[in-house]
Design an enzyme around this catalytic site. Structure first.
Site, PDB file in Angstrom:
ATOM      1  N   ALA A  42       0.802  -1.214   0.000  1.00 42.74           N
ATOM      2  CA  ALA A  42       0.000   0.000   0.000  1.00 42.74           C
ATOM      3  C   ALA A  42       0.837   1.266   0.000  1.00 42.74           C
ATOM      4  O   ALA A  42       0.319   2.347  -0.266  1.00 42.74           O
ATOM      5  CB  ALA A  42      -0.932   0.003   1.206  1.00 42.74           C
ATOM      6  N   SER A  47       4.492   1.032  -1.114  1.00 44.55           N
ATOM      7  CA  SER A  47       5.639   0.854  -2.003  1.00 44.55           C
ATOM      8  C   SER A  47       5.475  -0.434  -2.784  1.00 44.55           C
ATOM      9  O   SER A  47       4.656  -1.294  -2.443  1.00 44.55           O
ATOM     10  CB  SER A  47       6.955   0.819  -1.206  1.00 44.55           C
ATOM     11  OG  SER A  47       6.992  -0.293  -0.341  1.00 44.55           O
ATOM     12  N   ARG A  83       7.855  -3.306  -5.563  1.00 42.97           N
ATOM     13  CA  ARG A  83       9.163  -3.699  -6.051  1.00 42.97           C
ATOM     14  C   ARG A  83       9.019  -4.839  -7.041  1.00 42.97           C
ATOM     15  O   ARG A  83       8.012  -5.543  -7.062  1.00 42.97           O
ATOM     16  CB  ARG A  83      10.095  -4.115  -4.908  1.00 42.97           C
ATOM     17  CG  ARG A  83       9.584  -5.270  -4.067  1.00 42.97           C
ATOM     18  CD  ARG A  83       9.598  -4.928  -2.596  1.00 42.97           C
ATOM     19  NE  ARG A  83       8.991  -6.006  -1.816  1.00 42.97           N
ATOM     20  CZ  ARG A  83       9.648  -6.784  -0.993  1.00 42.97           C
ATOM     21  NH1 ARG A  83      10.954  -6.640  -0.835  1.00 42.97           N
ATOM     22  NH2 ARG A  83       9.038  -7.709  -0.307  1.00 42.97           N
ATOM     23  N   GLY A 141      -5.343  -6.751  -0.335  1.00 41.77           N
ATOM     24  CA  GLY A 141      -6.654  -7.297  -0.663  1.00 41.77           C
ATOM     25  C   GLY A 141      -7.708  -6.231  -0.852  1.00 41.77           C
ATOM     26  O   GLY A 141      -7.434  -5.031  -0.830  1.00 41.77           O
ATOM     27  N   HIS A 183      -2.992 -12.460  -2.974  1.00 39.92           N
ATOM     28  CA  HIS A 183      -3.095 -11.722  -1.719  1.00 39.92           C
ATOM     29  C   HIS A 183      -1.770 -11.847  -0.988  1.00 39.92           C
ATOM     30  O   HIS A 183      -1.273 -12.950  -0.755  1.00 39.92           O
ATOM     31  CB  HIS A 183      -4.230 -12.268  -0.850  1.00 39.92           C
ATOM     32  CG  HIS A 183      -4.506 -11.410   0.348  1.00 39.92           C
ATOM     33  ND1 HIS A 183      -4.889 -11.923   1.566  1.00 39.92           N
ATOM     34  CD2 HIS A 183      -4.438 -10.075   0.516  1.00 39.92           C
ATOM     35  CE1 HIS A 183      -5.055 -10.945   2.430  1.00 39.92           C
ATOM     36  NE2 HIS A 183      -4.783  -9.807   1.815  1.00 39.92           N
ATOM     37  N   ASP A 184      -1.178 -10.726  -0.618  1.00 39.07           N
ATOM     38  CA  ASP A 184       0.195 -10.736  -0.092  1.00 39.07           C
ATOM     39  C   ASP A 184       0.344 -11.617   1.148  1.00 39.07           C
ATOM     40  O   ASP A 184       1.373 -12.282   1.315  1.00 39.07           O
ATOM     41  CB  ASP A 184       0.705  -9.319   0.178  1.00 39.07           C
ATOM     42  CG  ASP A 184      -0.275  -8.445   0.953  1.00 39.07           C
ATOM     43  OD1 ASP A 184      -1.253  -8.973   1.520  1.00 39.07           O
ATOM     44  OD2 ASP A 184      -0.060  -7.215   0.991  1.00 39.07           O
ATOM     45  N   THR A 201       3.528  -3.347   9.575  1.00 41.05           N
ATOM     46  CA  THR A 201       2.638  -2.349  10.152  1.00 41.05           C
ATOM     47  C   THR A 201       1.346  -3.015  10.623  1.00 41.05           C
ATOM     48  O   THR A 201       0.820  -2.707  11.677  1.00 41.05           O
ATOM     49  CB  THR A 201       2.340  -1.247   9.126  1.00 41.05           C
ATOM     50  OG1 THR A 201       3.554  -0.597   8.786  1.00 41.05           O
ATOM     51  CG2 THR A 201       1.375  -0.231   9.673  1.00 41.05           C
ATOM     52  N   ASN A 241      -6.763  -9.896  12.040  1.00 45.89           N
ATOM     53  CA  ASN A 241      -5.977  -8.693  11.764  1.00 45.89           C
ATOM     54  C   ASN A 241      -5.679  -7.975  13.075  1.00 45.89           C
ATOM     55  O   ASN A 241      -6.602  -7.695  13.856  1.00 45.89           O
ATOM     56  CB  ASN A 241      -6.757  -7.759  10.840  1.00 45.89           C
ATOM     57  CG  ASN A 241      -6.841  -8.277   9.430  1.00 45.89           C
ATOM     58  OD1 ASN A 241      -5.931  -8.090   8.639  1.00 45.89           O
ATOM     59  ND2 ASN A 241      -7.936  -8.950   9.108  1.00 45.89           N
ATOM     60  N   GLY A 264       8.895  -8.353   7.915  1.00 46.86           N
ATOM     61  CA  GLY A 264       9.840  -7.412   8.508  1.00 46.86           C
ATOM     62  C   GLY A 264       9.917  -7.473  10.010  1.00 46.86           C
ATOM     63  O   GLY A 264      10.980  -7.276  10.609  1.00 46.86           O
TER      64      GLY A 264
END
Length: 536
Positions: free
Chosen positions: A45, A47, A49, A115, A273-274, A301, A338, A448
């Site tokens: 959302a 960045s 790559r 998503g 979906h990541d 995050t 979440n 991360g």
């Protein structure tokens, strides 16, 4: 409801700086990849790559080709994704890939994204609506509006999804309420990743893991729910039968092949979906059991905490606790929650930055390490902390409202943000065990947040469980693995996870002081009723 953004490039750097350990083996230059390569386009959302990867000596090698910013654009009162800028950045990354790696060795391309967000095409194969951002204000109140047509229990029974106003169903209801003319001309529906696969190949598809975030998919059949589509007057003709991750939908269309120099490279849809891609990279030794013994935290995050299982959980407890059943690879289900994640920690630094010179990320962790434990319990899911004007002011108000001392030093703020997150993991773990009916022995932290050694140890202590941290680049790894399975380079999910275990080091954390967390956990859980959250 205000939703914090996904982790941005600076946030990812922050997470790296919070640890001295090297969890990630990545090549400095894509030209060092001597095997056949696959290209993962990983869009977050904030960045994006392009990453190249392949198998060398039965281990995955990866190299970042390009990075680029992402973010919504305010157009009048609307919050819109700049899909054209993203498309240009993707093309630039593909051109660079063809320069650094011989195009004849690039076997496939696949895109993963966040998503819920969508676009519409007309019968002439033209995009006829902007792709709105999930935080667009017109979504507000649409969950309650939906209940006027179909009850909460009926929607959950049909979809198994948690109720969030960002879900695609409520975005479409908002479009209806605003008499969006695109609905009258629509001929096809695409999720965000599907939009870019369409631009790459010219082929329409809707991949199942991202489709499962819409609150319009039946989690048992992995097909669109006619109960939902009929009730809300959504044309079934818009919705193509969902495509399984690993499917080759075509090759680069001629214009893209020519402009990038990649030729007729295959387009293989990953788990788009990541989080679904990230979960595939968990180095576990079992896939989608009926009763999981491990759970995952995809940590950034946001924190997505859940289990990978072979069936959806559509129970009253699941609905009451507002857990969600999302699609995973190979027909699996991701039963998850979440959680607010590192957002509070990041925004404390943003508040300090506005007040003067911000501390270094590593210094924040060190101050948290030295601070007295459990002086301040911060719930990362408290609505007042979702998008405040100033996070420190919001935490002071939160402390007063929950009868806690207002913090007077920064270390207490930093530690409270991390301890609160670990306590929310503990709460979520208990609920996962309630829903699955058995003890979960191991927590895998990927992404991360796996670099934050203090948070990983706090998680082990708070949950009284063995924690395995890593890999870091979980989403891109999962994207590449599915492409390799689809291309026949890897034979199965089990083999893919063996590649992860062989390629990426992990760090183990054992509980060291679990008893000390019992009383704080009781205080933390006691705050839940006042905050409108489920209590254990």
């Amino acid at each position: 409801m205000n939703i914090p953004p996904a982790i941005n490039a600076d946030g990812f750097v922050m997470l790296r700086l919070m640890s001295s350990s090297n969890h990630q083996a990545e090549l400095d230059d894509a030209s060092e990849i001597s095997c056949d390569a696959h290209l993962a386009v990983d869009l977050g959302a904030s960045s994006g790559r392009v990453i190249a990867g392949g198998l060398q000596d039965q281990k995955m090698v990866m190299a970042t080709i390009s990075r680029f910013p992402n973010g919504p654009v305010k157009v009048q009162q609307n919050l819109i994704w700049n899909h054209l800028s993203l498309w240009q950045s993707i093309l630039d990354g593909l051109r660079q890939s063809s320069c650094e790696i011989s195009p004849t060795r690039i076997r496939s391309i696949g895109v993963d994204t966040w998503g819920v967000d969508y676009a519409l095409l007309d019968a002439q194969d033209q995009m006829i609506s902007p792709m709105r951002h999930y935080r667009d204000h017109r979504n507000e109140g649409m969950v309650e509006k939906a209940f006027e047509t179909l009850g909460r229990g009926e929607i959950f029974a049909a979809t198994g999804l948690q109720f969030m106003q960002i879900n695609t169903l409520y975005q479409l209801i908002a479009a209806q309420q605003h008499q969006d003319h695109a609905l009258n001309a629509a001929d096809g529906f695409l999720m965000a990743a599907d939009l870019f696969h369409w631009l790459l190949s010219g082929q329409r598809s809707v991949e199942v893991t991202n489709a499962s975030t819409t609150q319009m998919l039946d989690p048992r059949t992995k097909s669109w729910s006619t109960t939902i589509l009929d009730a809300f007057n959504l044309s079934t003709s818009w919705f193509a039968e969902p495509t399984e991750a690993g499917t080759t939908i075509g090759s680069l269309q001629a214009s893209v092949a020519e402009s990038t120099g990649l030729g007729e490279t295959s387009v293989i849809v990953p788990a788009t979906h990541d989080t679904a891609s990230a979960v595939l990279s968990v180095p576990a030794k079992e896939f989608a059991p009926s009763t999981p013994k491990w759970c995952y935290i995809s940590s950034g995050t946001w924190s997505l905490m859940g289990v990978e299982t072979n069936h959806p959980h559509l129970t009253d407890d699941c609905a009451r606790l507002n857990f969600t059943n999302e699609g995973g690879v190979a027909g699996s289900t991701r039963l998850l929650k979440n959680i607010g994640g590192m957002w509070v920690f990041q925004q404390i630094r943003a508040s300090l930055s506005r007040r003067g010179t911000p501390p270094e990320w590593a210094d924040m962790v060190e101050q948290a390490r030295r601070a007295a434990p459990f002086e301040l319990l911060i719930d990362p899911d408290d609505p007042s902390l979702a998008a405040p004007t100033d996070m420190i002011d919001a935490i002071h108000d939160f402390a007063s409202r929950t009868a806690q001392p207002v913090p007077t030093d920064h270390g207490t703020l930093f530690r409270g943000a991390l301890e609160g997150l670990a306590l929310r993991y503990r709460n979520c773990l208990a609920n996962l065990e309630l829903l699955t009916g058995d003890r979960i022995d191991t927590i895998h932290i990927v992404g991360g947040g796996s670099l934050n050694e203090l948070l990983c140890q706090m998680t082990a202590d708070a949950c009284d469980r063995h924690v395995v941290a890593g890999p870091v680049e979980a989403t891109a790894i999962g994207n590449l693995l599915v492409q390799m399975i689809g291309a026949g380079v890897i034979g199965s999910i089990d083999e893919a996870r063996q590649v992860v275990r062989a390629s990426f080091p992990t760090v183990d954390y054992e509980p060291q002081n679990a008893e000390a967390w019992h009383d704080p956990a009781q205080r933390f859980d006691a705050m839940s009723p006042a905050l409108g959250l489920p209590s254990n």
